[in-house]
Design a protein around this motif. Structure first.
Motif, PDB file in Angstrom:
ATOM      1  N   GLU A  30      18.681  57.308  66.330  1.00  0.00           N
ATOM      2  CA  GLU A  30      17.995  56.218  65.723  1.00  0.00           C
ATOM      3  C   GLU A  30      17.667  54.957  66.750  1.00  0.00           C
ATOM      4  O   GLU A  30      18.441  54.852  67.805  1.00  0.00           O
ATOM      5  CB  GLU A  30      19.046  55.639  64.569  1.00  0.00           C
ATOM      6  CG  GLU A  30      18.232  54.188  64.095  1.00  0.00           C
ATOM      7  CD  GLU A  30      19.013  53.816  62.817  1.00  0.00           C
ATOM      8  OE1 GLU A  30      20.070  54.230  62.526  1.00  0.00           O
ATOM      9  OE2 GLU A  30      18.565  52.709  62.114  1.00  0.00           O
ATOM     10  N   ALA A  79      21.587  45.229  58.781  1.00  0.00           N
ATOM     11  CA  ALA A  79      20.664  45.607  59.662  1.00  0.00           C
ATOM     12  C   ALA A  79      20.924  45.435  61.192  1.00  0.00           C
ATOM     13  O   ALA A  79      20.489  46.221  61.919  1.00  0.00           O
ATOM     14  CB  ALA A  79      19.295  44.749  59.510  1.00  0.00           C
ATOM     15  N   GLY A  92      15.757  51.946  61.997  1.00  0.00           N
ATOM     16  CA  GLY A  92      15.814  52.769  60.881  1.00  0.00           C
ATOM     17  C   GLY A  92      14.382  54.005  61.441  1.00  0.00           C
ATOM     18  O   GLY A  92      13.962  54.923  60.552  1.00  0.00           O
ATOM     19  N   ASP A  93      13.928  53.996  62.644  1.00  0.00           N
ATOM     20  CA  ASP A  93      13.151  54.809  63.310  1.00  0.00           C
ATOM     21  C   ASP A  93      13.781  55.916  63.892  1.00  0.00           C
ATOM     22  O   ASP A  93      14.821  55.244  64.862  1.00  0.00           O
ATOM     23  CB  ASP A  93      11.966  54.314  64.186  1.00  0.00           C
ATOM     24  CG  ASP A  93      10.704  53.371  63.529  1.00  0.00           C
ATOM     25  OD1 ASP A  93      10.620  53.908  62.270  1.00  0.00           O
ATOM     26  OD2 ASP A  93      10.638  52.346  63.831  1.00  0.00           O
ATOM     27  N   ARG A 110      11.273  58.911  60.862  1.00  0.00           N
ATOM     28  CA  ARG A 110      11.622  57.633  60.224  1.00  0.00           C
ATOM     29  C   ARG A 110      12.873  57.902  59.367  1.00  0.00           C
ATOM     30  O   ARG A 110      12.952  58.982  58.615  1.00  0.00           O
ATOM     31  CB  ARG A 110      10.658  57.208  59.379  1.00  0.00           C
ATOM     32  CG  ARG A 110      10.591  55.855  59.425  1.00  0.00           C
ATOM     33  CD  ARG A 110       9.201  55.512  58.510  1.00  0.00           C
ATOM     34  NE  ARG A 110       8.108  55.653  59.510  1.00  0.00           N
ATOM     35  CZ  ARG A 110       6.854  56.006  59.017  1.00  0.00           C
ATOM     36  NH1 ARG A 110       6.677  56.184  57.767  1.00  0.00           N
ATOM     37  NH2 ARG A 110       5.971  56.251  59.779  1.00  0.00           N
ATOM     38  N   LYS A 111      13.976  57.389  59.720  1.00  0.00           N
ATOM     39  CA  LYS A 111      15.069  57.518  58.906  1.00  0.00           C
ATOM     40  C   LYS A 111      15.129  56.984  57.460  1.00  0.00           C
ATOM     41  O   LYS A 111      15.440  57.123  56.423  1.00  0.00           O
ATOM     42  CB  LYS A 111      16.088  57.159  59.822  1.00  0.00           C
ATOM     43  CG  LYS A 111      17.784  56.881  59.017  1.00  0.00           C
ATOM     44  CD  LYS A 111      18.777  56.475  60.168  1.00  0.00           C
ATOM     45  CE  LYS A 111      20.260  56.277  59.306  1.00  0.00           C
ATOM     46  NZ  LYS A 111      21.060  55.684  60.234  1.00  0.00           N
ATOM     47  N   LYS A 112      14.507  55.469  57.641  1.00  0.00           N
ATOM     48  CA  LYS A 112      14.407  54.823  56.547  1.00  0.00           C
ATOM     49  C   LYS A 112      13.248  55.332  55.497  1.00  0.00           C
ATOM     50  O   LYS A 112      12.333  56.182  55.870  1.00  0.00           O
ATOM     51  CB  LYS A 112      14.069  53.293  56.666  1.00  0.00           C
ATOM     52  CG  LYS A 112      12.546  53.271  57.542  1.00  0.00           C
ATOM     53  CD  LYS A 112      12.674  51.830  58.342  1.00  0.00           C
ATOM     54  CE  LYS A 112      11.440  51.807  59.576  1.00  0.00           C
ATOM     55  NZ  LYS A 112      11.595  50.796  60.302  1.00  0.00           N
ATOM     56  N   ASP A 113      13.376  55.238  54.244  1.00  0.00           N
ATOM     57  CA  ASP A 113      12.314  55.314  53.350  1.00  0.00           C
ATOM     58  C   ASP A 113      11.172  54.500  53.234  1.00  0.00           C
ATOM     59  O   ASP A 113      11.062  53.308  52.857  1.00  0.00           O
ATOM     60  CB  ASP A 113      12.874  55.592  51.801  1.00  0.00           C
ATOM     61  CG  ASP A 113      13.748  56.504  51.552  1.00  0.00           C
ATOM     62  OD1 ASP A 113      13.344  57.860  52.060  1.00  0.00           O
ATOM     63  OD2 ASP A 113      14.839  56.761  50.826  1.00  0.00           O
ATOM     64  N   TYR A 132       6.848  50.776  50.605  1.00  0.00           N
ATOM     65  CA  TYR A 132       8.288  51.179  50.216  1.00  0.00           C
ATOM     66  C   TYR A 132       8.092  52.211  48.852  1.00  0.00           C
ATOM     67  O   TYR A 132       7.543  51.569  47.757  1.00  0.00           O
ATOM     68  CB  TYR A 132       9.207  50.091  49.682  1.00  0.00           C
ATOM     69  CG  TYR A 132       9.350  49.182  50.907  1.00  0.00           C
ATOM     70  CD1 TYR A 132      10.666  49.694  51.818  1.00  0.00           C
ATOM     71  CD2 TYR A 132       8.613  48.114  51.358  1.00  0.00           C
ATOM     72  CE1 TYR A 132      10.849  48.841  52.663  1.00  0.00           C
ATOM     73  CE2 TYR A 132       8.754  47.267  52.403  1.00  0.00           C
ATOM     74  CZ  TYR A 132      10.128  47.742  53.227  1.00  0.00           C
ATOM     75  OH  TYR A 132      10.013  46.871  54.208  1.00  0.00           O
TER      76      TYR A 132
END
Lengths: 81, 570
Positions: B408, B430, B439-440, B454-457, B467
Motif C-alpha cells: 500500500e 486514514a 488505499g492504492d 487499488r486496495k480500497k473499493d 464508490y
C-alpha cells in the motif's frame, strides 16, 4: 426514409458506442437519461452524422435534450440533411 | 496578452505568507491590470479576460454580502453552482472573509434534480454549514429545502463597497476550504485543508513543475475536483499565472475548444485524466484544427486515474503534426488528502516506462523487470515525490517494504489534510503515525513511484471517483432485484483509456423480458441518481454472487467470475 435512418443510427450506436450488437434498442429508448451512453459519446454521434450524411450538427444541438433517442437523432438528420 | 510577459518573481509560498489571502491581496495591489483568468464561455460568445482588480472586486461582493448576514471566519459555505464566473468569485469571496468554501459537485443534465438537492440538504445538516451560495437557477429549489441556512445567489449580492477587504486575521492553521467527491459516500468525507497546507503544496508543486512567469495554464476541469480546483484554479491565482478556463460541459461537447485555447493563448500547462488523451486522439478531426499550434506547451500532465503509456502514444501520434512532442507528456499521482500532487514525472525527461514480469507481479507481488520471452506489464512511472513529501510502500502490518515490492502506498508531507471535516473517526482510520494510507497499491523503483492497483473499493471513471456501494444501494431499490444481492465493479477499457462500470444483479424471475426490463431500470436509476453510465448490467440467478466469510459481497471474486463468463469483456 426516416425508418431507414433510424436503423443506420441504431446500428452505429450498437456497434460503436454500446459495443453490444445484440442489445434490443428501441426507437424511443432514452440513451443518455436512460444510462445507456454518456454525454461524451455524443461527440461520436456527431462525427458519425457528419461522415454518413455529409453535414455537421451544430455543437449546441449535441445535448441530452435534443439527441436522447434513436428517433430524435434520425429526425434531426432527416430535417437537416 | 502582454500580461503574460510581465516581470515578477514566483515567491516561495511556503515561508512568505500566512494565508492564501495575503498573496491574493498582493496581486490585487501590485498587478491589478494583469489577467488572472480568461473565461471561455460556451458557444461563440467572446472570451472574457478578468484582471486581478476585477476578479477580487467581484469576489468582494460575495464577501460583503456574506458578512452582512453574519457569516465570518471558520463558517462553512457550500457552493451549489454551475461552472460560471460567479462560482470563481463566490469561492474567493468566502475565502476573503476567512470562511470555508466547499464546491458541491455540479448538477448534470441527467441527474435527478430532486435527489441532487436532497443530497445538498443532507450535507448541510451533517456538516453544520452556515450558508449556501447558489447559482440563480437553483436558488428556489434550495430555498424549498427549508434547510435552516440562508441561500445567497447573485441576485441578492450587495453592490460593491469599494476596496476589497481581505481578512488578514486568518492564520496558516485555519481551514481554507473543503474538497468533497460526489455520491453518498464521497459527501461524508469533506477533506479539510488549511491555508498553510495549500500554500505548502503550491510551493512544492510549483518547484516540481518548474512553474515560471512565462507559463499559461489551460483547463477544462471541473472545480469540485482536486485536480481542477488546485492545479487549475487556486495555484494559478496564488502564483499569478494566467489561467484560461473552459467549462467541462463545453469541452465534452466540443473537445477541440481546449486545443484552440492553447494555440490562441500560447498555453504551456494542462492537466487531464487519462481518458481525455484517448478522447482527444480519437474524436477530433483535422478539419477542426486548422491553424492550431500546440508547440507552446511545456507539459500535458496526466493525473487522477490510472495512467496508460498507450494513451500517451496515441495522443502524441495524433497531435505530432500540431507540435506535440513526446517530452511534453508528463505524469502525476495526486489526491485531495495531500491537497493535490504527491509525485510528478516527465517534466525534465520522459516519464519512465517499467516493463515488469506479469507472473512475478501476480503471484509474488514483486515488480521484477521482465526477461526476454516473458509476459509483461507495462508500467508508466508517476515520477518522484514533490519537495517536502515522502512516499513509502507498506505491508498489511504497515511495515515498510523494500524497492520493487508491491504494497500500500503511504504518504507524509506538509500539505496534508487537517482532518475529514467533523469526522474524527474517518480521520483516525486514514492516518497512521502521521502517514496517510492511500488505499492504492504500488511499488517504488529507483526512487520513482508506480501504481499497480487499488486496495480500497473505488472505481475511477474519467477521473471521477465512484464508490461501488453507492451504486449497489441504488440497484437494491429497483423492483425485481434481490436486495443486498448486487455488486458493482470496474473493468479496464483499453479503447476508452479508463474503467467501465459493470453491475451484476441477482433476480428471481427467469422471464427474459422481465430480466431485460430490470436491467433497463437499473441502468436508468444509476444514471439519474449517480450520473454513472453502466457498460453492462448482468442479470443472474439467485446464489450467483459470492459472499465473504463475514457475509459481505466479495467484489473482486465476483468480478473475476463475471469476466470468465463474459470472456473478459463487459
Amino acid at each position: 426514409m426516416s425508418a431507414e435512418i433510424r436503423d443506420v443510427v441504431r446500428t452505429f450506436i450498437l456497434n460503436n458506442i454500446l459495443r453490444r450488437p445484440d442489445y434490443k434498442l428501441g426507437d424511443d429508448d432514452s440513451l443518455i437519461k436512460g444510462g445507456l451512453i454518456d454525454s461524451f459519446s455524443l461527440v461520436e454521434v456527431q462525427l458519425f452524422i457528419e461522415e454518413t450524411y455529409g453535414f455537421r450538427p451544430a455543437d449546441v444541438d449535441m445535448t441530452a435534450e435534443k439527441m436522447d433517442t434513436v428517433r430524435m437523432i434520425a429526425d434531426y438528420v432527416a430535417a437537416h440533411r | 496578452m502582454s500580461q503574460h510577459t510581465a516581470r515578477f518573481v514566483l515567491p516561495e509560498t511556503r515561508r512568505a505568507y500566512q494565508s492564501l489571502l495575503e498573496r491574493a491581496a498582493q496581486h490585487y495591489r501590485e498587478r491589478p491590470e494583469a489577467n488572472a483568468v480568461i473565461f471561455v464561455p460556451a458557444g461563440n460568445a467572446p472570451h472574457r479576460p478578468i484582471t486581478y482588480r476585477a476578479f477580487f472586486e467581484n469576489a468582494a461582493r460575495y464577501a460583503e454580502t456574506l458578512r452582512g448576514i453574519g457569516i465570518g471566519r471558520h463558517d462553512l459555505a457550500i457552493l451549489v453552482m454551475d461552472h460560471s464566473e460567479a462560482l470563481l468569485y463566490a469561492f474567493w469571496g468566502a475565502l476573503m472573509l476567512g470562511a470555508i468554501p466547499s464546491i458541491f459537485p455540479f448538477l448534470s443534465d441527467r441527474l435527478d434534480p430532486a435527489l441532487y438537492f436532497e443530497r445538498v440538504r443532507l450535507l448541510i445538516s451533517h456538516s453544520g454549514a452556515k450558508v449556501v451560495i447558489a447559482s440563480a437557477q437553483y436558488a428556489d429549489s434550495l430555498a424549498a429545502l427549508n434547510s435552516g441556512v440562508p441561500i445567497v445567489s447573485e441576485a441578492a449580492l450587495r453592490p460593491s463597497e469599494g476596496v476589497p477587504q481581505f481578512n488578514f486575521e486568518v492564520r496558516g492553521e485555519d481551514i481554507a476550504f473543503l474538497q468533497h467527491s460526489s455520491g453518498t459516500t464521497g459527501l461524508q468525507k469533506g477533506v479539510a485543508l488549511s491555508h498553510g497546507a495549500v500554500l505548502n503544496q503550491i510551493a512544492s508543486y510549483s518547484a516540481a513543475i518548474r512553474l515560471n512567469p512565462a507559463d499559461c495554464i489551460v483547463s477544462w476541469l471541473p472545480l469540485y475536483h482536486d485536480m481542477g480546483l488546485i492545479a487549475a484554479f487556486v495555484l494559478p491565482l496564488v502564483q499569478g499565472i494566467p489561467l484560461v478556463l473552459i467549462s467541462p460541459h463545453h469541452w465534452v461537447r466540443d473537445p477541440k475548444v481546449m486545443l484552440h485555447a492553447i494555440s490562441q493563448y500560447r498555453g504551456t500547462l494542462c492537466w487531464m485524466p487519462n481518458f481525455a488523451y484517448n478522447f482527444l486522439a480519437q474524436r477530433v478531426r483535422d478539419d477542426a484544427l486548422e491553424g492550431v499550434s500546440l508547440a507552446s506547451m511545456r507539459a500535458f500532465i496526466n493525473c487522477s486515474e490510472p495512467m496508460r503509456a498507450e494513451s500517451h502514444r496515441q495522443f502524441a501520434a495524433r497531435y505530432a503534426a500540431y507540435g506535440v512532442r513526446p517530452e511534453m507528456l508528463a505524469t502525476c499521482y495526486a489526491m485531495a488528502e495531500n491537497t493535490f500532487a504527491v509525485t510528478q514525472g516527465g517534466i525534465d525527461s520522459l516519464p519512465n516506462i517499467d516493463l515488469i514480469s506479469r507472473e512475478a507481479l501476480s503471484t509474488q507481488h514483486i515488480a521484477r523487470p521482465a526477461v526476454a520471452g516473458e509476459l509483461t506489464v507495462e508500467m508508466l512511472s508517476c515520477g518522484v515525490p514533490i519537495p517536502n513529501c515522502e512516499v513509502q510502500i507498506v505491508d498489511e502490518a504497515r511495515q515498510p517494504l523494500p524497492e520493487r515490492h508491491v504494497g500500500e502506498v503511504a504518504v507524509r508531507s506538509d500539505s496534508m489534510l487537517s482532518s475529514y471535516y467533523r469526522r474524527p473517526d474517518l480521520t483516525e482510520q486514514a492516518l497512521f503515525n502521521g502517514w496517510y494510507l492511500t488505499g492504492d497499491y504500488g511499488y517504488i523503483a529507483n526512487g520513482e513511484l508506480y501504481i499497480t492497483g487499488r486496495k480500497k473499493d473505488l472505481i475511477i471513471v474519467g477521473g471521477k471517483n465512484i464508490y461501488p456501494q453507492d451504486l449497489e444501494a441504488i440497484a437494491d431499490k429497483v423492483k425485481g432485484v434481490k436486495p443486498g444481492r448486487t455488486v458493482a465493479f470496474g473493468v479496464e477499457d483499453e479503447q476508452l483509456g479508463t474503467e467501465s462500470v459493470v453491475m451484476v444483479c441477482e433476480v428471481e424471475t427467469d422471464d427474459e423480458d422481465e430480466r431485460f426490463e430490470i436491467a433497463r431500470q437499473v441502468r436508468m436509476r444509476v444514471a439519474q441518481e449517480a450520473d454513472v453510465t453502466l457498460s453492462d448490467v448482468y442479470i443472474v440467478d439467485p446464489k450467483w454472487l459470492h459472499k465473504t466469510s463475514s457475509g459481505k459481497i466479495a467484489r473482486n471474486v465476483n468480478r473475476e467470475k463475471y469476466l470468465r463468463e463474459r470472456n473478459g469483456r463487459p
